[in-house]
Each structure stands twice: as C-alpha cells, then as structure tokens.
Enzyme design. Structure first.
Site: not given
Ligand code: NAD
Ligand code: HSE
Ligand code: NA
Length: 441
Positions: A10-11, A127, A185, A188, A203
């Site tokens: 995932g990127a 974490e 932003g 979601e 959480k």
């Molecule tokens: N964004 C935040 O602030 C935040 C904070 C804490 C935790 N997280 C967690 O981190 C993780 C990633 O969050 P994010 O905000 O980067 O999400 P995101 O949606 O921006 O990124 C996820 C990426 O994974 C890719 N993906 C999904 N399924 C895939 C597959 N089968 N094969 C290849 N690529 C795939 C998607 O295309 C997307 O680019 C999630 O579990 C989220 O809950 C996010």
């Molecule tokens: N959507 C989550 C991202 C972090 O988990 C938030 O607003 O806190």
């Molecule tokens: Na943390």
C-alpha cells in the site's frame, strides 16, 4: 553491514510517506538499526496512479504476494480486512516481522494475528493503529505492564474532534463542520467510520485489550457517533461550562450493577460526552488526539499529539520498523501481548455516569416541581438545572416554551432511560431534545 529486506503493501497517504522516508533517511536508519533497510518492493493497486510522492517505478507492483516473498519485514498500509489479513498471516508464517496501522483489522482479528506472530516467533507491531503518531501502544503494553490501569479516556479520532471543536468555537452546524473537515482533508470522502464512531471503537477495542490484559472483541464495544449532536447541544454545554468530545472510554466497573462490591468487569464504550472545560482533554483542539490514562501507581498520564495524517502516522510506522529490525539484528521477538487476566467484558448497562438532559417544556407554574418529582421517584438525583425561556417558541393560546438543561448525578443507564421516558410523558414536557453523558465532573 547486514541488509534487511523491507516490503511495503500500500502506497496511499501513509504508505507513500513511509517509502519516502525509508529511501531518504536510509543512512540514518541503518545507524540506528545496525543493518541497512532495503525497500525491495511496494504493492499498489495501479502502478500508474498519481501519487503524492514520486516513488521509484521499478519498486511498484500489483502482485502483493510476490512483493512480500523473501522479505525480513513486511509493512501493511493497505487498510481493510482482506487481503490485508491473509497477506499478514502469510508474511508471519514465512518468518517476517510485520508492521501495520490497520486498526479495523486488529479490532476484528487481532487475537488470531497475535497468535500467528507468537507461533512464528516474530514481531507484529502496530503503533500507528491507535492515535497515529502518538506513542500509546508501547506505553500501555510495555511501560505500564507492571501497573494496574483503571481507566482510559481517549480522543482517538481526529475528524470528529475537528468537527466538534469547530461547532464549539464557531457555532457551526454539524453539516457545515463536516464539510469543512472534508475540505481540509481530515475526513474521508465517505466519513461514516469517523462520524459514526466506528474508527474510535476499533481503537478502543485495541486499547482495552492491552490495558486490561484480556482479548476484547469489537462486539464488546458500545458505539454511538456524533451525527445527532446539534449546535444547540454544543451551545448549551458551553454555557454550562462543558465541551462535547467523542470519547473512547475503557473502564473497570462492577460486572453486575446490582452488586457494586462484587466482581469487577471492564466496559468499553464510545459516545459523545460532556467534559468540564478545565479537564485536560477539553484542551485538545482541532484534529489532534489525546489519551488520558488512570493507573493505580502511575496516577494520571496524558499522551497528546497528531492522531492522523500521512507524515505524522509514518513516524509511528518508522518507529515500529526500526524497533522490529533491531530485534531482528539482536534476535528474539521482544515483548508481546499479555492476555492472562480474563477480565469480564461488560456492557453499557453496568456503567453509571452523569447525564445532561435537554427538555423543551411549558414555562408555567409547577412544571419544574413536577419534573423534579419524576426524577426523585426514579432515584435519579438532579445536580444542576438551567432554564432559558423561548420568546419565539410561544405556543398558541398557552404559555411560552422554556429550554431546561438538567445535569444529573451518577445514574445507571436503565434508571436514566426510565426517568426520561416518564418525564417525556408529562403533558408539560413537549420534547426531550437531548441526552448526553458527562465525564470528568
Ligand atoms: N491516514 C491516517 O491518518 C491514518 C492514521 C493511522 C492509521 N491509518 C491506517 O493506515 C492504513 C493506511 O491508511 P491510508 O490513510 O494511507 O489509506 P489510503 O487509502 O490513503 O492508502 C491505502 C492504499 O492501499 C492501496 N491498496 C488497497 N488495497 C490494496 C491491494 N489489495 N493491493 C495493493 N494496494 C492496495 C490503495 O490503493 C491505497 O493507495 C489504514 O489501515 C489506516 O486505517 C491511517
Ligand atoms: N480517520 C482517522 C484517521 C486516523 O486513524 C481520524 O480522523 O482520526
Ligand atoms: Na500511536
């Protein structure tokens, strides 16, 4: 120097930042780990999709299984349940350490994944899954492992804290504040998991399991979001010296509410809550997060910082990568989850809290006394009561309406509901406008 192979799944927001930092800070990280971290592949959905960060094209692949094969460390940042769950299990079974930020997955399948890590003798680190950049998993699991945590109060969702803060400071409606959060932003495109409290409940499940050394399941967590909170609720709370926050609360309470001195259980709940403005959590503004912990020996602790966002969350992921890699260099999986306590998970019915109740009533003689009597008859004690008359709410041919805001002393949920039902039947009560819990008073 030894080299450890790192595979990234995932990127998106977080994953792209983790990849960038692994590449840009490679020398510094090697010094901290005692081995070089080589990013060997990045699994993506679409190699040609536009990204916030330019990543080397030869590292990108749509074949996630090929990307993780042979890796020493697998970093899962795809989100969702499948294929994340299967890929993590495959990585662990192959002997790789795994780092993830996937709270939804851990809340539903944590025990299965912890067991898989234990069986393989490797580390599963997460974490980033709770409160983003804030160090909270390791403090609860490791640093507080010798203490007895009695209560955890957390603001663990940035989107909802932003919305409630905007409603409090600008008087905005829920809909307007949500639109602004989306524009900035924070929320979601589909903000359901945020505003319905589901993200906070995931959480809370993880925090409760660590804090009380018991496997909690997402189904044990009662959850109410913030979609019903009105500008009037926020204004009334403000006038009475409170602020409304969406709290995740994990708390030891009597397992049977009828036997207050009997066995203790743990109730885990997420709901909008009134907090006194002088409470430490009331000062958490905008999209920030904070977790407030009460422990028998440590006393009160507060952890504060950025709970969301690609770059801050990448900090937590990188910390896990460095520590897992270092363990790999030194040998051994390190500290793991402890679930030997078998505390009873109990529902909301076992929890006594204060409540703030809003009523629209007829502004006529004897009304307050009648309402107070109904509270008394149900054994619910009134703490404070405020009345505001509604000149523009005059009902034809009768008295004016008044808004009452009652804050009760602690009461069990069932007693409170019975009281409010009975009050709602009174002819002088036109509407029950809100029922919110109060903490920290
Ligand atoms: N964004 C935040 O602030 C935040 C904070 C804490 C935790 N997280 C967690 O981190 C993780 C990633 O969050 P994010 O905000 O980067 O999400 P995101 O949606 O921006 O990124 C996820 C990426 O994974 C890719 N993906 C999904 N399924 C895939 C597959 N089968 N094969 C290849 N690529 C795939 C998607 O295309 C997307 O680019 C999630 O579990 C989220 O809950 C996010
Ligand atoms: N959507 C989550 C991202 C972090 O988990 C938030 O607003 O806190
Ligand atoms: Na943390």
């Amino acid at each position: 120097m030894e080299t450890l192979k790192v595979a990234l799944l995932g990127a998106g927001n977080v994953g792209a930042q983790v990849a960038r930092i692994l590449l840009e800070d490679a020398d510094a990280l090697a010094g901290r780990v005692g081995a070089r971290l080589e990013l060997t592949g990045i699994a993506v959905r679409d190699v040609d999709a536009p990204r916030t960060v330019d990543l080397p094209r030869d590292l990108l692949s749509t074949d996630a299984e090929a990307v993780l094969s042979g890796a020493d460390l697998v970093v899962e940042l795809m989100g969702g349940i499948e294929p994340a769950r299967s890929l993590i299990k495959r990585a662990l079974a192959g002997g790789a350490a795994v780092v993830t930020g996937n709270k939804a997955l851990l809340a539903e399948h944590g025990p299965e994944l912890y067991a898989a890590a234990e069986e393989a003798g490797v580390q599963l680190a997460y974490e980033a899954a709770v409160a983003g950049a804030i160090p909270i998993i390791r403090p609860v699991r490791d640093n507080l492992a010798g203490d007895n945590i009695t209560r955890v109060l957390g603001i663990v969702n940035g989107t909802t804290n932003y919305i409630l803060d905007a409603m409090d400071t600008t008087g905005a409606s829920f809909a307007d504040a949500l639109a602004e959060a989306q524009r900035l932003g924070y929320a979601e495109a589909d903000p359901t998991a945020d505003v319905e409290g589901l993200d906070a409940a995931a959480k809370a499940t993880i925090l409760a399991s660590l804090a009380f050394h018991t496997s909690f399941d997402r189904a044990h967590v009662s959850c109410e979001g913030i979609t019903a909170i009105t500008a009037a609720d926020v204004a009334a709370a403000r006038e009475a010296g409170y602020v409304i926050k969406l709290l995740a609360i994990c708390e030891a309470v009597p397992a049977d509410p009828q036997a207050p001195d009997g066995d203790r259980g743990v109730a885990v709940r997420v709901h909008p809550t009134l907090l006194p403005r002088e409470h430490a959590l009331a000062a958490v503004r905008g999209a920030f997060n904070a977790v407030y912990i009460e422990a028998e020996y440590a006393g009160s602790l507060m952890f504060y910082g950025a709970g969301a966002g690609g770059v801050p969350t990448a900090s937590a992921v990188l910390g896990d990568i460095v520590s897992s890699a270092r363990r790999r260099v030194l040998g051994g999986p390190g500290v793991t989850e402890s679930v030997g306590a078998s505390v009873t998970p109990v529902g909301l019915e076992a929890v006594a809290t204060s409540y703030a109740i809003g009523l629209r009533v007829a502004d006529a003689p004897g009304v307050l006394a009648t309402i107070a009597r109904v509270f008394g008859d149900h054994g619910v004690s009134i703490g404070t009561l405020r009345q505001t008359t509604h000149a523009d709410g005059a009902r034809e041919g009768t008295s004016n309406d008044a808004d009452l805001r009652i804050v009760t002393h602690r009461a069990l949920d069932a007693a409170l509901r019975r009281t409010v039902d009975a009050v709602g039947q009174l002819p002088a009560v036109h509407e029950v406008t809100s029922i919110l819990r109060v903490e920290g008073a």
